[in-house]
Design a protein around this motif. Structure first.
Motif, PDB file in Angstrom:
ATOM      1  N   SER A  12       0.859  -1.186   0.000  1.00 10.06           N
ATOM      2  CA  SER A  12       0.000   0.000   0.000  1.00 10.06           C
ATOM      3  C   SER A  12       0.895   1.236   0.000  1.00 10.06           C
ATOM      4  CB  SER A  12      -0.876  -0.004   1.252  1.00 10.06           C
ATOM      5  OG  SER A  12      -0.040   0.186   2.387  1.00 10.06           O
ATOM      6  N   CYS A  13       0.296   2.393  -0.193  1.00  8.55           N
ATOM      7  CA  CYS A  13       1.083   3.635  -0.156  1.00  8.55           C
ATOM      8  C   CYS A  13       1.773   3.826   1.202  1.00  8.55           C
ATOM      9  CB  CYS A  13       0.192   4.832  -0.498  1.00  8.55           C
ATOM     10  SG  CYS A  13      -0.344   4.829  -2.227  1.00  8.55           S
ATOM     11  N   PRO A  14       1.089   3.591   2.327  1.00  9.86           N
ATOM     12  CA  PRO A  14       1.796   3.731   3.616  1.00  9.86           C
ATOM     13  C   PRO A  14       2.952   2.750   3.742  1.00  9.86           C
ATOM     14  CG  PRO A  14      -0.568   3.715   3.967  1.00  9.86           C
ATOM     15  CD  PRO A  14      -0.364   3.368   2.535  1.00  9.86           C
ATOM     16  N   LEU A  38       7.117  -2.430  -8.205  1.00  4.58           N
ATOM     17  CA  LEU A  38       5.799  -2.647  -8.824  1.00  4.58           C
ATOM     18  C   LEU A  38       4.824  -1.554  -8.413  1.00  4.58           C
ATOM     19  CD1 LEU A  38       5.236  -6.526  -8.596  1.00  4.58           C
ATOM     20  CD2 LEU A  38       5.740  -5.120 -10.622  1.00  4.58           C
ATOM     21  N   HIS A  39       4.853  -1.234  -7.124  1.00  6.78           N
ATOM     22  CA  HIS A  39       3.934  -0.205  -6.644  1.00  6.78           C
ATOM     23  C   HIS A  39       4.252   1.141  -7.302  1.00  6.78           C
ATOM     24  CE1 HIS A  39       1.275   1.763  -3.623  1.00  6.78           C
ATOM     25  NE2 HIS A  39       2.071   2.797  -3.893  1.00  6.78           N
ATOM     26  N   LEU A  40       5.525   1.446  -7.382  1.00  4.37           N
ATOM     27  CA  LEU A  40       5.913   2.740  -7.931  1.00  4.37           C
ATOM     28  C   LEU A  40       5.513   2.867  -9.404  1.00  4.37           C
ATOM     29  CD1 LEU A  40       9.410   3.296  -6.272  1.00  4.37           C
ATOM     30  CD2 LEU A  40       7.269   4.518  -5.807  1.00  4.37           C
ATOM     31  N   GLU A  42       2.901   1.860 -10.660  1.00  5.24           N
ATOM     32  CA  GLU A  42       1.468   2.131 -10.774  1.00  5.24           C
ATOM     33  C   GLU A  42       1.028   3.378 -10.044  1.00  5.24           C
ATOM     34  OE1 GLU A  42      -0.035  -1.400  -9.069  1.00  5.24           O
ATOM     35  OE2 GLU A  42       0.430  -2.658 -10.827  1.00  5.24           O
ATOM     36  N   CYS A  43       1.833   3.866  -9.118  1.00  4.96           N
ATOM     37  CA  CYS A  43       1.350   4.928  -8.233  1.00  4.96           C
ATOM     38  C   CYS A  43       2.148   6.216  -8.421  1.00  4.96           C
ATOM     39  CB  CYS A  43       1.427   4.471  -6.777  1.00  4.96           C
ATOM     40  SG  CYS A  43       0.928   5.753  -5.625  1.00  4.96           S
ATOM     41  N   GLU A  44       1.514   7.187  -8.990  1.00  5.88           N
ATOM     42  CA  GLU A  44       2.207   8.440  -9.270  1.00  5.88           C
ATOM     43  C   GLU A  44       2.537   9.184  -7.984  1.00  5.88           C
ATOM     44  OE1 GLU A  44       0.178  10.987 -11.994  1.00  5.88           O
ATOM     45  OE2 GLU A  44       1.778  12.496 -11.888  1.00  5.88           O
TER      46      GLU A  44
HETATM   47 ZN   LIG Z   1       1.409   4.766  -3.599  1.00  5.48          ZN
END
Ligand SMILES: [Zn+2]
Lengths: 244, 190
Positions: A12-14, A38-40, A42-44
């Motif tokens: 998650s972001c946290p 992977l998260h990065l 997808e997550c700006e």
């Molecule tokens: Zn994030």
């Protein structure tokens, strides 16, 4: 990069925020790093966070580069070398050489070493040698001279003797006085050099070099300028004593 | 035979690492004279008993020795803690962004000032990692903390630094949250 981590947990972001430092410092273990990447992708918002942290790091790095000296001050270098020289002198178990002779020889080594290290021999506009030597001398050069002659003679010095000599060398190297020979050697030192030459334990090479040194000192004291070749010879003679 | 370092090698190490170690020590203990003593002692120590592992082990060994000694100096001369009250004001986010291009010197002064306001443990961990590229393992060893806590410590330190910069900017009328790497409130997804 291999991708055998299909079962890696989604972050998650946290989660990503909690491992931000690990990400930018490259200190995450492989699986975690992979999950974070992977998260990065997808997550700006998190990419943005990472970028900002890296920008801040760049400024912190720049701030670090701007503080402090570019070179180690002579004081520190000299402190290190004089300490280890004292410790070595204490460890050495070689027959002691008389102090006055040692001082004289050390002074000579100073002359020679400074001459060779500062480009005096090949430098521009050779002027009055004594003055040039004094002005060019740094503590490091002076110390190199002391060290070299210590090797030549294998002499033992008390700490007080050593400190006195070093102070003398350092003062002479920076006070701009041209009369380095008389200041360093003095009558006593000259006599010491002479006595040293009478020492039966000297090797031929030591005797040769010291004789040449005495000759050069005499010339300097008479206000004459010894030939460059004489200095080169003396320097070479001394360097042949240098031990590993 | 024990490992030995010649004076020539020692001179080389002093040339190569001396300035960097001096910066490291000064950054930690904020005292350039004490830092010179620390670095001098470190090189003497190196000559007396070099670390196992040969030349490759020397740079990080020196950094560790210097870090330890500098932290000791700091603890002996502990300067008054001046931890500022850092309360992030969310209103800042909505301030108009003024497009100010700051030159590097200005930016650096800004960061230096903010770092000076950090508590020692946070400041030091940033110095070690960001300014002196020490690994987490090296930092843990040098600071005497578990390796597992280095990342969270760095996270808190970076967060605080960013907040301090933002706070300073707000006070000096410079708007924007552009240097804040963390969202103001931890753990809030948006
Ligand atoms: Zn994030």
């Amino acid at each position: 990069m291999s991708s055998d981590t299909d079962k890696s947990t989604k972050l998650s972001c946290p989660d990503v925020e909690a491992m931000l430092s690990g990400i930018i410092d490259g200190e995450l273990e492989r699986d975690l790093r992979h999950a974070a990447e992977l998260h990065l992708l997808e997550c700006e918002a998190c990419r943005d966070m990472v970028n900002r942290a890296e920008q801040l790091d760049e400024l912190v790095t720049a701030a670090g580069e701007r503080q402090g000296p570019d070179a180690l001050p002579d004081r520190v270098r000299f402190g290190v070398l004089s300490t280890i020289e004292r410790e070595k002198a204490r460890r050495m178990r070689i027959p002691a050489v008389a102090w006055s002779g040692w001082a004289a020889a050390a002074a000579l080594a100073l002359l020679v070493t400074i001459g060779s290290l500062t480009g005096w021999f090949g430098g521009p506009e050779p002027s009055e040698p004594g003055a040039r030597l004094v002005l060019a001398g740094s503590q490091r050069d002076a110390f190199a001279g002391v060290r070299m002659i210590a090797r030549v003679l294998g002499g033992e010095l008390t700490e007080a003797d050593f400190d006195a000599l070093v102070r003398q060398l350092a003062a002479t190297a920076t006070d701009g006085q041209p009369n380095i020979v008389s200041r360093l050697l003095g009558d006593e030192g000259r006599a010491g050099l002479h006595n040293l030459l009478q020492n039966e334990n000297l090797t031929d090479l030591q005797r040769q070099v010291l004789q040449q040194a005495e000759r050069l000192v005499n010339e300097l004291e008479r206000g004459e300028t010894p030939g460059q070749r004489d200095w080169v010879q003396l320097n070479e003679g001394l360097s042949r004593f240098q031990l590993g | 035979m024990p490992v030995h370092i010649s004076e020539m090698e020692l001179q080389d190490w002093m040339d190569r690492l001396g300035p960097q170690l001096l910066r490291l020590s000064t950054a930690i203990c904020h005292d350039s004279v004490a830092a010179e003593d620390v670095v001098q002692e470190a090189f003497i120590k190196l000559w007396r008993k070099p670390p196992d592992g040969g030349a490759r082990a020397i740079p990080s060994w020196l950094k560790r020795v210097v870090t330890n000694a500098s932290i000791n100096v700091l603890q002996r001369t502990r300067r008054p803690a001046k931890l500022p009250d850092v309360s992030y004001d969310p209103a800042l986010q909505h301030q108009d962004r003024v497009d100010q291009r700051l030159d590097l010197a200005d930016e650096v002064a800004r960061i230096t000032h903010a770092m000076d306001r950090m508590p020692e443990d946070k400041r030091i961990v940033i110095v070690l990692r960001v300014q002196h590229q020490m690994s987490y393992a090296q930092i843990a060893e040098a600071m005497g903390i578990p390796e597992g806590t280095v990342m969270s410590r760095l996270n808190r330190a970076r967060k605080l630094l960013a907040e301090l910069v933002v706070e300073q900017d707000a006070q000096s009328g410079r708007a924007g949250d552009e240097s804040l790497p963390f969202r103001p409130t931890l753990g809030q997804e948006r």
